[in-house]
Design an enzyme around this catalytic site. Structure first.
Site, short mmCIF file in Angstrom:
data_model
loop_
_atom_site.label_atom_id
_atom_site.label_comp_id
_atom_site.label_asym_id
_atom_site.label_seq_id
_atom_site.Cartn_x
_atom_site.Cartn_y
_atom_site.Cartn_z
N GLY A 114 0.83 -1.21 0.00
CA GLY A 114 0.00 0.00 0.00
C GLY A 114 0.86 1.26 0.00
CB VAL A 118 1.08 3.88 4.83
CG1 VAL A 118 1.89 4.00 6.11
CG2 VAL A 118 0.08 5.02 4.72
NE ARG A 159 -6.66 -7.52 -2.98
CZ ARG A 159 -7.28 -7.38 -1.81
NH1 ARG A 159 -8.29 -8.16 -1.53
NH2 ARG A 159 -6.90 -6.47 -0.93
CB CYS A 215 -2.44 11.38 8.66
SG CYS A 215 -4.07 11.09 7.97
CB SER A 251 -2.33 10.37 -0.52
OG SER A 251 -1.91 11.39 0.36
CG HIS A 310 -3.68 15.58 5.73
ND1 HIS A 310 -4.07 15.18 4.47
CD2 HIS A 310 -3.91 14.52 6.56
CE1 HIS A 310 -4.51 13.92 4.52
NE2 HIS A 310 -4.41 13.50 5.77
CG ASN A 367 -1.33 12.63 3.70
OD1 ASN A 367 -0.99 13.56 2.97
ND2 ASN A 367 -1.89 11.53 3.23
N1 LIG Z 1 -2.85 7.25 3.86
C1 LIG Z 1 -2.57 7.93 4.95
O1 LIG Z 1 -2.26 9.13 4.93
C2 LIG Z 1 -2.63 7.26 6.26
C3 LIG Z 1 -2.21 7.94 7.38
C4 LIG Z 1 -2.27 7.31 8.61
C5 LIG Z 1 -2.74 6.04 8.69
N2 LIG Z 1 -3.16 5.40 7.59
C6 LIG Z 1 -3.67 4.04 7.74
O2 LIG Z 1 -2.80 3.11 7.11
C7 LIG Z 1 -3.56 2.04 6.56
C8 LIG Z 1 -3.24 1.84 5.10
O3 LIG Z 1 -3.37 3.06 4.38
P1 LIG Z 1 -2.86 3.18 2.87
O4 LIG Z 1 -3.17 4.58 2.47
O5 LIG Z 1 -1.45 2.68 2.74
O6 LIG Z 1 -3.86 2.15 2.13
P2 LIG Z 1 -3.68 1.38 0.74
O7 LIG Z 1 -2.74 2.10 -0.16
O8 LIG Z 1 -5.05 1.10 0.27
O9 LIG Z 1 -2.94 -0.03 1.14
C9 LIG Z 1 -3.60 -1.02 1.91
C10 LIG Z 1 -2.63 -2.15 2.21
O10 LIG Z 1 -3.28 -3.09 3.08
C11 LIG Z 1 -3.21 -4.39 2.48
N3 LIG Z 1 -4.38 -5.19 2.82
C12 LIG Z 1 -5.67 -4.94 2.51
N4 LIG Z 1 -6.46 -5.92 2.97
C13 LIG Z 1 -5.65 -6.82 3.58
C14 LIG Z 1 -5.85 -8.07 4.24
N5 LIG Z 1 -7.08 -8.59 4.39
N6 LIG Z 1 -4.79 -8.72 4.75
C15 LIG Z 1 -3.53 -8.21 4.61
N7 LIG Z 1 -3.26 -7.04 3.99
C16 LIG Z 1 -4.31 -6.35 3.48
C17 LIG Z 1 -3.13 -4.12 0.99
O11 LIG Z 1 -2.64 -5.27 0.33
P3 LIG Z 1 -3.04 -5.59 -1.21
O12 LIG Z 1 -2.16 -4.70 -2.07
O13 LIG Z 1 -2.70 -7.02 -1.35
O14 LIG Z 1 -4.49 -5.29 -1.37
C18 LIG Z 1 -2.18 -2.93 1.00
O15 LIG Z 1 -0.85 -3.39 1.18
C19 LIG Z 1 -5.01 2.37 6.90
O16 LIG Z 1 -5.33 1.74 8.13
C20 LIG Z 1 -5.01 3.84 7.08
O17 LIG Z 1 -6.05 4.29 7.92
C21 LIG Z 1 -3.10 5.96 6.37
#
Ligand SMILES: NC(=O)c1ccc[n+]([C@@H]2O[C@H](COP(=O)([O-])OP(=O)(O)OC[C@H]3O[C@@H](n4cnc5c(N)ncnc54)[C@H](OP(=O)(O)O)[C@@H]3O)[C@@H](O)[C@H]2O)c1
Length: 345
Positions: A16, A18, A43, A129, A159, A244, A317
């Site tokens: 993902g 992050v 996947r 974030c 993002s 942000h 963020n």
């Molecule tokens: N984006 C931000 O600014 C931010 C800031 C703070 C916290 N966060 C938190 O960080 C987390 C991820 O954010 P992101 O923006 O990186 O999301 P993202 O780009 O959608 O990535 C999600 C990740 O989780 C994996 N995943 C999804 N379902 C899963 C499962 N059942 N088992 C194992 N792995 C799984 C995905 O794997 P696949 O590729 O295989 O689907 C991918 O590696 C969230 O909890 C979010 O709230 C995000």
């Protein structure tokens, strides 16, 4: 620890937005890891990532033998798997909202409340974030003069919602710029391109604030260790890819001049002040993107209140708002001897 030792580290959500940054930061910051194992959903299992790392699926067998796990795969995955990693002897730093409200689980911003790590029980929560960047900016002011009341309006990038939201912004923007009908929103309820959403997050039944706004209210008090701070928050989503921005108005308990506040912010860890009205200089989302620090500008007296101060707070963020802080927590755990490394066979 000797050179051949080091931690065995799991990165959960490694494909993902992050997770990808966390993998890069662990390498760039030379975190003492002897092995880094990426995990994602089934996947992605078997996929090869940069550096030849092969993505693993989460199973009871594959999660054994880790010292530290950094999780960034959403709250559902964290709720299911973080306690299993912890039960297997690993310290988990979790980026999701799954454990932030648990009074037994420390909620930590590395420069702000690292002492909260001392009594961890195996899981540590990384704040939301938008709260993260706010805490880095407010901590020196709260320590010096106490914060009585806080009003925050956020301008959050897409993002923060995940990689699919970035794709939604880009595809809608592309269509509109080419005179085509934009694809229907899938991630957000309304079109995000050339638009502003005044209620980022979701409304729980019966609540007139979104969950994103509630997170900032709750997490601010927990991290600063002060339940008496009055807070109101409006979270907006803007068509910005990354970083942000936040408009912050605060009232201090003790008098604090703008000059005193500026001196505090300029010497605070993790902060960069960019503030010169004569040159129209203040931080923007694009300026902050790609940097670990939190940027502050527009520092000024609130003309409507004698102890009121206003500031503009901007940060990447995906970096300080998520990956950088998670890796910094792992570094503090290491420095304070709060992870017991397994000795390599
Ligand atoms: N984006 C931000 O600014 C931010 C800031 C703070 C916290 N966060 C938190 O960080 C987390 C991820 O954010 P992101 O923006 O990186 O999301 P993202 O780009 O959608 O990535 C999600 C990740 O989780 C994996 N995943 C999804 N379902 C899963 C499962 N059942 N088992 C194992 N792995 C799984 C995905 O794997 P696949 O590729 O295989 O689907 C991918 O590696 C969230 O909890 C979010 O709230 C995000």
């Amino acid at each position: 620890m000797t050179a051949r030792d080091g931690y065995r580290v799991a990165v959960v959500g490694a494909t993902g937005q992050v997770g990808t940054v966390m993998l890069r930061l662990l390498r760039e910051r030379a975190f003492p890891a002897r092995e880094i194992v990426p995990f994602a959903s089934e996947r992605s299992a078997g996929r090869e990532l940069e550096g030849g790392l092969i993505v693993q699926a989460l199973t009871e067998e594959s999660i054994q033998g880790f010292d530290i796990a950094v999780f960034s795969a959403g709250a559902t995955t964290s709720r299911e798997w973080a306690p299993r990693f912890a039960a297997a002897g690993c310290v988990v730093v979790d980026n999701s909202s799954a454990f932030r409200r648990d009074p037994e689980i420390p909620l930590v911003v590395a420069e702000v409340n690292p002492e909260a790590l001392d009594n961890h029980k195996g899981i540590i929560a990384n704040p939301n974030c938008s709260t993260m960047q706010l805490m880095v900016a407010l901590k020196p002011i709260h320590d010096a003069a106490g914060i009585e009341r806080l009003i925050v309006s956020t301008y959050q990038s897409v993002s923060g919602t995940g990689v699919a939201a970035v794709e939604e912004l880009e595809s809608q923007t592309h269509a509109l710029l080419h005179g085509m009908e934009p694809p229907a929103p899938q991630i957000y309820r309304e079109t995000i391109a050339f638009n502003v959403h005044g209620g980022a997050g979701n409304f729980a039944d019966g609540d007139d604030h979104t969950d994103e706004e509630r997170k900032m209210m709750f997490e601010t008090r927990k991290i600063l260790g002060d339940e008496s701070i009055a807070i109101n928050v409006t979270c907006a989503r803007v068509p910005v890819r990354n970083s942000h921005s936040e408009s912050v108005t605060l009232e201090t308990r003790a008098p604090l001049s703008v000059e005193e506040a500026r001196a505090l912010l300029e010497s605070a860890p993790g902060l960069r002040v960019v503030d010169d009205p004569t040159r129209h200089a203040y931080p923007t989302a694009l300026d902050a993107a790609g940097h670990d620090e939190v940027f502050v500008g527009r520092l000024r007296r609130d003309p409507s209140h004698e102890r009121g101060l206003c500031l503009w707070v901007v940060s990447d963020n995906l970096l300080k708002g998520a990956a950088t802080n998670a890796v910094q927590i792992a570094e503090v755990l290491h420095e304070r001897g709060l992870v017991r490394p397994r000795v390599a066979a």
